[in-house]
Design a protein around this motif. Structure first.
Motif, mmCIF file in Angstrom:
data_model
loop_
_atom_site.group_PDB
_atom_site.id
_atom_site.type_symbol
_atom_site.label_atom_id
_atom_site.label_comp_id
_atom_site.label_asym_id
_atom_site.label_seq_id
_atom_site.Cartn_x
_atom_site.Cartn_y
_atom_site.Cartn_z
ATOM 1 N N MET A 1 0.848 -1.169 0.000
ATOM 2 C CA MET A 1 0.000 0.000 0.000
ATOM 3 C C MET A 1 0.899 1.239 0.000
ATOM 4 S SD MET A 1 -3.020 1.012 2.745
ATOM 5 C CE MET A 1 -3.801 -0.571 2.601
ATOM 6 N N ARG B 1 -2.332 5.152 2.328
ATOM 7 C CA ARG B 1 -2.406 5.098 3.792
ATOM 8 C C ARG B 1 -2.861 6.437 4.363
ATOM 9 N NH1 ARG B 1 0.133 1.525 7.030
ATOM 10 N NH2 ARG B 1 1.102 3.187 8.240
ATOM 11 N N CYS C 1 -3.522 3.085 14.014
ATOM 12 C CA CYS C 1 -4.425 2.120 13.391
ATOM 13 C C CYS C 1 -4.108 0.707 13.894
ATOM 14 C CB CYS C 1 -4.266 2.181 11.877
ATOM 15 S SG CYS C 1 -5.272 0.986 10.978
ATOM 16 N N GLU D 1 -2.790 -1.472 11.109
ATOM 17 C CA GLU D 1 -1.718 -0.843 10.336
ATOM 18 C C GLU D 1 -2.103 -0.662 8.880
ATOM 19 O OE1 GLU D 1 2.116 -2.582 11.099
ATOM 20 O OE2 GLU D 1 1.706 -2.763 13.227
ATOM 21 N N LEU D 2 -3.383 -0.376 8.636
ATOM 22 C CA LEU D 2 -3.866 -0.130 7.275
ATOM 23 C C LEU D 2 -3.653 1.312 6.859
ATOM 24 C CD1 LEU D 2 -7.273 -2.035 7.400
ATOM 25 C CD2 LEU D 2 -5.163 -2.757 6.275
ATOM 26 N N CYS D 3 -3.724 2.235 7.825
ATOM 27 C CA CYS D 3 -3.619 3.641 7.488
ATOM 28 C C CYS D 3 -2.554 4.312 8.346
ATOM 29 C CB CYS D 3 -4.973 4.336 7.645
ATOM 30 S SG CYS D 3 -5.453 4.692 9.352
ATOM 31 N N ALA D 4 -2.308 5.566 8.044
ATOM 32 C CA ALA D 4 -1.266 6.319 8.727
ATOM 33 C C ALA D 4 -1.816 7.187 9.849
ATOM 34 C CB ALA D 4 -0.531 7.195 7.707
#
Length: 123
Positions: A1, A6, A92, A95-98
């Motif tokens: 990704m 993110r 998150c 750990e999918l986004c920032a």
């Protein structure tokens, strides 16, 4: 990704309620948002769903969509550290986004995607 993906997902996670309300108020409906959240929850590719949400927001009058507001949208000047080292933050859980959330009194912040509590971390 990618970092851009993110960051966009982090923006959506932090502003999900407002995005939903804006889409409904403008007559677009929340379908693009719901598809994105479902893709993230089911660990599917979110890029296409993010593009669809971005397009829906642009069509409803939001000039920045989801990609114009990412964490990296405002650059940090060289030599400037906006956060002190070792500070506690919440991130998150998947750990999918920032997304980074600062501690506040009350209940732990929750992820708009999974519904679970954000994980505690240090910068």
């Amino acid at each position: 990704m990618t970092a851009e993906t993110r960051d966009a997902l982090a923006y959506v996670c932090a502003h999900e309620e407002r995005i939903r309300a804006d889409l409904i108020d403008e007559g677009a409906g929340p379908e693009a948002l719901d598809l994105l959240l479902a893709a993230a929850r089911e660990d599917r590719c979110v890029e296409t769903a993010l593009e669809a949400l971005h397009d829906a927001l642009l069509a409803s009058g939001d000039v920045l969509g989801v990609f114009g507001r990412g964490i990296r949208a405002v650059p940090t000047p060289l030599g400037v550290n906006r956060t002190p080292a070792g500070e506690i933050v919440y991130r998150c859980p998947g750990e999918l986004c920032a997304r980074t959330s600062w501690p506040e009194p009350g209940a732990l912040p929750r992820c708009s995607v999974s519904g679970g509590p954000l994980r505690r971390d240090r910068l």
